[in-house]
Design a protein around this motif. Structure first.
Motif, PDB file in Angstrom:
ATOM      1  N   MET A 160       6.188  13.213  25.394  1.00 27.11           N
ATOM      2  CA  MET A 160       5.154  12.965  24.401  1.00 27.11           C
ATOM      3  C   MET A 160       5.734  12.033  23.331  1.00 27.11           C
ATOM      4  N   PRO A 161       4.935  11.092  22.807  1.00 28.37           N
ATOM      5  CA  PRO A 161       5.468  10.167  21.813  1.00 28.37           C
ATOM      6  C   PRO A 161       5.842  10.859  20.516  1.00 28.37           C
ATOM      7  N   ALA A 162       6.770  10.245  19.824  1.00 29.78           N
ATOM      8  CA  ALA A 162       7.220  10.796  18.546  1.00 29.78           C
ATOM      9  C   ALA A 162       6.159  10.568  17.485  1.00 29.78           C
ATOM     10  N   ASN A 163       6.013  11.551  16.614  1.00 22.79           N
ATOM     11  CA  ASN A 163       5.117  11.445  15.473  1.00 22.79           C
ATOM     12  C   ASN A 163       5.843  10.641  14.406  1.00 22.79           C
ATOM     13  N   THR A 164       5.290   9.476  14.046  1.00 21.57           N
ATOM     14  CA  THR A 164       5.956   8.622  13.068  1.00 21.57           C
ATOM     15  C   THR A 164       5.294   8.690  11.705  1.00 21.57           C
ATOM     16  N   ASP A 165       4.438   9.655  11.493  1.00 20.85           N
ATOM     17  CA  ASP A 165       3.798   9.855  10.195  1.00 20.85           C
ATOM     18  C   ASP A 165       4.856  10.256   9.177  1.00 20.85           C
ATOM     19  N   GLY A 166       5.072   9.420   8.156  1.00 14.38           N
ATOM     20  CA  GLY A 166       6.080   9.711   7.139  1.00 14.38           C
ATOM     21  C   GLY A 166       5.822  11.007   6.406  1.00 14.38           C
ATOM     22  N   GLY A 167       4.584  11.490   6.419  1.00 14.30           N
ATOM     23  CA  GLY A 167       4.260  12.738   5.749  1.00 14.30           C
ATOM     24  C   GLY A 167       4.939  13.937   6.375  1.00 14.30           C
ATOM     25  N   VAL A 168       5.242  13.850   7.654  1.00 17.95           N
ATOM     26  CA  VAL A 168       5.917  14.953   8.327  1.00 17.95           C
ATOM     27  C   VAL A 168       7.267  15.212   7.664  1.00 17.95           C
ATOM     28  N   VAL A 182      19.507  20.362  15.751  1.00 20.27           N
ATOM     29  CA  VAL A 182      19.175  18.947  15.632  1.00 20.27           C
ATOM     30  C   VAL A 182      20.285  18.302  14.811  1.00 20.27           C
ATOM     31  N   ALA A 183      20.648  17.072  15.139  1.00 18.72           N
ATOM     32  CA  ALA A 183      21.710  16.387  14.400  1.00 18.72           C
ATOM     33  C   ALA A 183      21.317  16.215  12.933  1.00 18.72           C
ATOM     34  N   LEU A 184      22.294  16.357  12.048  1.00 18.25           N
ATOM     35  CA  LEU A 184      22.053  16.206  10.619  1.00 18.25           C
ATOM     36  C   LEU A 184      21.463  14.828  10.309  1.00 18.25           C
ATOM     37  N   GLY A 185      21.983  13.795  10.919  1.00 22.72           N
ATOM     38  CA  GLY A 185      21.460  12.446  10.700  1.00 22.72           C
ATOM     39  C   GLY A 185      19.993  12.333  11.078  1.00 22.72           C
ATOM     40  N   THR A 186      19.606  13.047  12.117  1.00 23.41           N
ATOM     41  CA  THR A 186      18.201  13.044  12.545  1.00 23.41           C
ATOM     42  C   THR A 186      17.324  13.687  11.483  1.00 23.41           C
ATOM     43  N   ILE A 187      17.752  14.817  10.952  1.00 21.48           N
ATOM     44  CA  ILE A 187      16.990  15.487   9.885  1.00 21.48           C
ATOM     45  C   ILE A 187      16.845  14.544   8.698  1.00 21.48           C
ATOM     46  N   ARG A 188      17.933  13.904   8.307  1.00 19.13           N
ATOM     47  CA  ARG A 188      17.891  12.990   7.158  1.00 19.13           C
ATOM     48  C   ARG A 188      16.907  11.856   7.393  1.00 19.13           C
ATOM     49  N   LYS A 189      16.949  11.253   8.571  1.00 23.74           N
ATOM     50  CA  LYS A 189      16.060  10.128   8.877  1.00 23.74           C
ATOM     51  C   LYS A 189      14.601  10.573   8.942  1.00 23.74           C
ATOM     52  N   ILE A 190      14.341  11.742   9.511  1.00 26.64           N
ATOM     53  CA  ILE A 190      12.967  12.253   9.577  1.00 26.64           C
ATOM     54  C   ILE A 190      12.436  12.472   8.167  1.00 26.64           C
ATOM     55  N   GLU A 191      13.229  13.116   7.311  1.00 32.27           N
ATOM     56  CA  GLU A 191      12.778  13.403   5.947  1.00 32.27           C
ATOM     57  C   GLU A 191      12.543  12.124   5.147  1.00 32.27           C
ATOM     58  N   ARG A 192      13.311  11.074   5.421  1.00 33.08           N
ATOM     59  CA  ARG A 192      13.113   9.805   4.719  1.00 33.08           C
ATOM     60  C   ARG A 192      12.008   8.966   5.346  1.00 33.08           C
ATOM     61  N   GLY A 193      11.444   9.427   6.463  1.00 35.33           N
ATOM     62  CA  GLY A 193      10.381   8.683   7.134  1.00 35.33           C
ATOM     63  C   GLY A 193      10.892   7.495   7.925  1.00 35.33           C
ATOM     64  N   GLU A 194      12.181   7.467   8.209  1.00 41.12           N
ATOM     65  CA  GLU A 194      12.790   6.363   8.950  1.00 41.12           C
ATOM     66  C   GLU A 194      12.738   6.582  10.456  1.00 41.12           C
ATOM     67  N   ARG A 195      12.362   7.765  10.846  1.00 42.21           N
ATOM     68  CA  ARG A 195      12.370   8.113  12.257  1.00 42.21           C
ATOM     69  C   ARG A 195      11.227   9.071  12.538  1.00 42.21           C
ATOM     70  N   GLY A 196      10.639   8.924  13.698  1.00 41.64           N
ATOM     71  CA  GLY A 196       9.594   9.844  14.124  1.00 41.64           C
ATOM     72  C   GLY A 196      10.200  11.142  14.628  1.00 41.64           C
TER      73      GLY A 196
END
Length: 82
Positions: free
Chosen positions: A1-9, A35-49
């Protein structure tokens, strides 16, 4: 399934991480969600889905329903006087 790229997440994840008792750091959330720490950081900053599987793992770690992380509460979610 595609990643959710909504920055609100990411904003909602950061919000719930800050209000759980006791508060969780990004590192604690990453460990709890496997989940990798870097992934959490990027998701929270809206840089990653975020994929559905990752969102489910984060929601489980936070103790919230994943739907709370996917969508903002809109006016239709608020009940007015009856």
């Amino acid at each position: 399934m595609p990643a959710n790229t909504d920055g609100g997440v990411g904003r909602r994840i950061a919000y719930y991480r800050s209000v759980v008792r006791p508060k969780m750091t990004q590192a604690e959330l990453a460990t709890a969600a496997c989940v990798a720490l870097g992934t959490i950081r990027k998701i929270e900053r809206g840089e990653r889905g975020v994929t559905d599987d990752t969102l489910q793992a984060i929601a489980d770690a936070l103790g919230v329903d994943p739907s709370r992380l996917r969508h903002d509460r809109g006016p239709s979610d608020v009940q007015g006087p009856g």
